[in-house]
Design a protein around this motif. Sequence first.
Motif, PDB file in Angstrom:
ATOM      1  N   ILE A   1       0.811  -1.220   0.000  1.00 50.89           N
ATOM      2  CA  ILE A   1       0.000   0.000   0.000  1.00 50.89           C
ATOM      3  C   ILE A   1       0.848   1.275   0.000  1.00 50.89           C
ATOM      4  CG2 ILE A   1      -0.183   0.066   2.523  1.00 50.89           C
ATOM      5  CD1 ILE A   1      -3.064   1.065   2.179  1.00 50.89           C
ATOM      6  N   GLY A   2       0.369   2.270  -0.733  1.00 53.55           N
ATOM      7  CA  GLY A   2       1.018   3.574  -0.787  1.00 53.55           C
ATOM      8  C   GLY A   2       0.033   4.605  -1.288  1.00 53.55           C
ATOM      9  N   VAL A   3       0.308   5.884  -1.059  1.00 52.04           N
ATOM     10  CA  VAL A   3      -0.610   6.952  -1.473  1.00 52.04           C
ATOM     11  C   VAL A   3       0.149   8.015  -2.262  1.00 52.04           C
ATOM     12  CG1 VAL A   3      -2.094   6.608   0.537  1.00 52.04           C
ATOM     13  CG2 VAL A   3      -0.295   8.336   0.623  1.00 52.04           C
ATOM     14  N   SER A   4      -0.587   8.733  -3.087  1.00 54.36           N
ATOM     15  CA  SER A   4       0.000   9.866  -3.798  1.00 54.36           C
ATOM     16  C   SER A   4      -0.208  11.133  -2.980  1.00 54.36           C
ATOM     17  CB  SER A   4      -0.657  10.044  -5.180  1.00 54.36           C
ATOM     18  OG  SER A   4      -1.942  10.643  -5.054  1.00 54.36           O
ATOM     19  N   TYR A   5       0.558  12.162  -3.303  1.00 54.14           N
ATOM     20  CA  TYR A   5       0.281  13.483  -2.759  1.00 54.14           C
ATOM     21  C   TYR A   5      -1.038  13.978  -3.362  1.00 54.14           C
ATOM     22  CZ  TYR A   5       4.844  14.198  -0.544  1.00 54.14           C
ATOM     23  OH  TYR A   5       5.944  14.116   0.286  1.00 54.14           O
ATOM     24  N   TRP A   6      -1.619  14.995  -2.748  1.00 57.17           N
ATOM     25  CA  TRP A   6      -2.829  15.592  -3.307  1.00 57.17           C
ATOM     26  C   TRP A   6      -2.518  16.193  -4.675  1.00 57.17           C
ATOM     27  CZ3 TRP A   6      -7.105  14.094  -1.276  1.00 57.17           C
ATOM     28  CH2 TRP A   6      -7.233  13.873   0.106  1.00 57.17           C
ATOM     29  N   GLN A   7      -3.435  15.957  -5.626  1.00 60.70           N
ATOM     30  CA  GLN A   7      -3.260  16.409  -7.000  1.00 60.70           C
ATOM     31  C   GLN A   7      -4.484  17.204  -7.445  1.00 60.70           C
ATOM     32  OE1 GLN A   7      -0.351  15.616  -8.524  1.00 60.70           O
ATOM     33  NE2 GLN A   7       0.327  14.235  -6.890  1.00 60.70           N
ATOM     34  N   SER A   8      -4.315  17.958  -8.519  1.00 65.19           N
ATOM     35  CA  SER A   8      -5.431  18.743  -9.043  1.00 65.19           C
ATOM     36  C   SER A   8      -6.258  17.972 -10.079  1.00 65.19           C
ATOM     37  CB  SER A   8      -4.924  20.049  -9.671  1.00 65.19           C
ATOM     38  OG  SER A   8      -4.006  19.774 -10.707  1.00 65.19           O
ATOM     39  N   THR A   9      -5.758  16.813 -10.545  1.00 67.95           N
ATOM     40  CA  THR A   9      -6.514  16.023 -11.523  1.00 67.95           C
ATOM     41  C   THR A   9      -6.544  14.547 -11.107  1.00 67.95           C
ATOM     42  OG1 THR A   9      -4.638  15.427 -12.966  1.00 67.95           O
ATOM     43  CG2 THR A   9      -5.697  17.574 -13.360  1.00 67.95           C
ATOM     44  N   MET A  10      -7.566  13.834 -11.571  1.00 68.02           N
ATOM     45  CA  MET A  10      -7.669  12.411 -11.316  1.00 68.02           C
ATOM     46  C   MET A  10      -6.518  11.647 -11.961  1.00 68.02           C
ATOM     47  SD  MET A  10     -11.683  11.605 -11.955  1.00 68.02           S
ATOM     48  CE  MET A  10     -12.999  12.488 -11.140  1.00 68.02           C
ATOM     49  N   ALA A  11      -6.192  12.027 -13.178  1.00 68.32           N
ATOM     50  CA  ALA A  11      -5.142  11.334 -13.924  1.00 68.32           C
ATOM     51  C   ALA A  11      -3.819  11.362 -13.160  1.00 68.32           C
ATOM     52  CB  ALA A  11      -4.976  11.949 -15.307  1.00 68.32           C
ATOM     53  N   ASP A  12      -3.470  12.517 -12.602  1.00 74.22           N
ATOM     54  CA  ASP A  12      -2.232  12.628 -11.848  1.00 74.22           C
ATOM     55  C   ASP A  12      -2.297  11.800 -10.574  1.00 74.22           C
ATOM     56  OD1 ASP A  12      -1.059  14.279 -13.716  1.00 74.22           O
ATOM     57  OD2 ASP A  12      -1.559  16.143 -12.646  1.00 74.22           O
ATOM     58  N   ALA A  13      -3.463  11.776  -9.941  1.00 74.58           N
ATOM     59  CA  ALA A  13      -3.604  11.031  -8.680  1.00 74.58           C
ATOM     60  C   ALA A  13      -3.455   9.521  -8.890  1.00 74.58           C
ATOM     61  CB  ALA A  13      -4.955  11.340  -8.058  1.00 74.58           C
ATOM     62  N   LEU A  14      -3.870   9.030 -10.052  1.00 75.40           N
ATOM     63  CA  LEU A  14      -3.855   7.592 -10.307  1.00 75.40           C
ATOM     64  C   LEU A  14      -2.647   7.160 -11.136  1.00 75.40           C
ATOM     65  CD1 LEU A  14      -7.658   7.074 -11.030  1.00 75.40           C
ATOM     66  CD2 LEU A  14      -6.406   6.457  -8.949  1.00 75.40           C
ATOM     67  N   ALA A  15      -1.663   8.003 -11.264  1.00 77.41           N
ATOM     68  CA  ALA A  15      -0.480   7.675 -12.061  1.00 77.41           C
ATOM     69  C   ALA A  15       0.528   6.830 -11.286  1.00 77.41           C
ATOM     70  CB  ALA A  15       0.193   8.959 -12.536  1.00 77.41           C
ATOM     71  N   TRP A  16       0.264   6.619  -9.997  1.00 74.66           N
ATOM     72  CA  TRP A  16       1.209   5.838  -9.186  1.00 74.66           C
ATOM     73  C   TRP A  16       0.538   4.613  -8.571  1.00 74.66           C
ATOM     74  CZ3 TRP A  16       1.383  11.032  -9.735  1.00 74.66           C
ATOM     75  CH2 TRP A  16       2.610  11.582 -10.136  1.00 74.66           C
TER      76      TRP A  16
END
Length: 221
Positions: free
Chosen positions: A206-221
């Motif tokens: 498990i891991g999380v991304s930093y807060w992003q302004s778009t869905m695409a950026d949030a789900l890139a990791w």
Amino acid sequence: MTACSNGEGVHDEGAPAGSASASAPTSSPGTSGETPTGAGQTDPAGWASGDSTGGTAGSSGTTGSTGSSGSTGSSDSTRSKEPASASAPCSSASVRMTATEVSRPLNHLLLTVTNTGSKNCNLIGYPAVRFGEAQSVPPAFEDSKPQAVVTLAPGESGYAGVLLSAADGSGSHGYTAKSLEVSFNDGAGAARPSLPAKGVYVDDSIGVSYWQSTMADALAW
């Protein structure tokens, strides 16, 4: 990458502030056809009317000084979007959060935070997530750190992605979680978005991304 939502987590859209003659507000980029609405813009008409008033009064010779009344048009500038530095951190009291399991990429959960307040707020850092009875929070993907803090105008949304488990099954200590608590890293409270009724499978990948302004950026990791 393209993220497909299962329909959960509808995002509110706020209305632009400012006068009818204001220029179109700038929307934060997103995917899936979302067009969140930003804050109002400075009304150039206020300045124009002020100049006209000053010019007319000045032509009379004796009352020209009254042209300063045109400066009243500058009050419209207070309607423009606040700079990020002037915004308070987003808190559990001023946002709505949803958690949506997506089909692609595999084993990912999308967190969506929508500003339900009347002022801009900043999404700082990354979400601290706890599934079920977990005693610790997963680390963030450092490569996902944005160049600037994500600022949400009223009605706008920000996103973070959660990798729940290894797609190739290489993770260990897996379990099914049916509850989730998400804390803001600046200590501004916690949210408890609902998970699918069947729960979600989590392992030590498990891991999380930093807060992003778009869905695409949030789900890139």
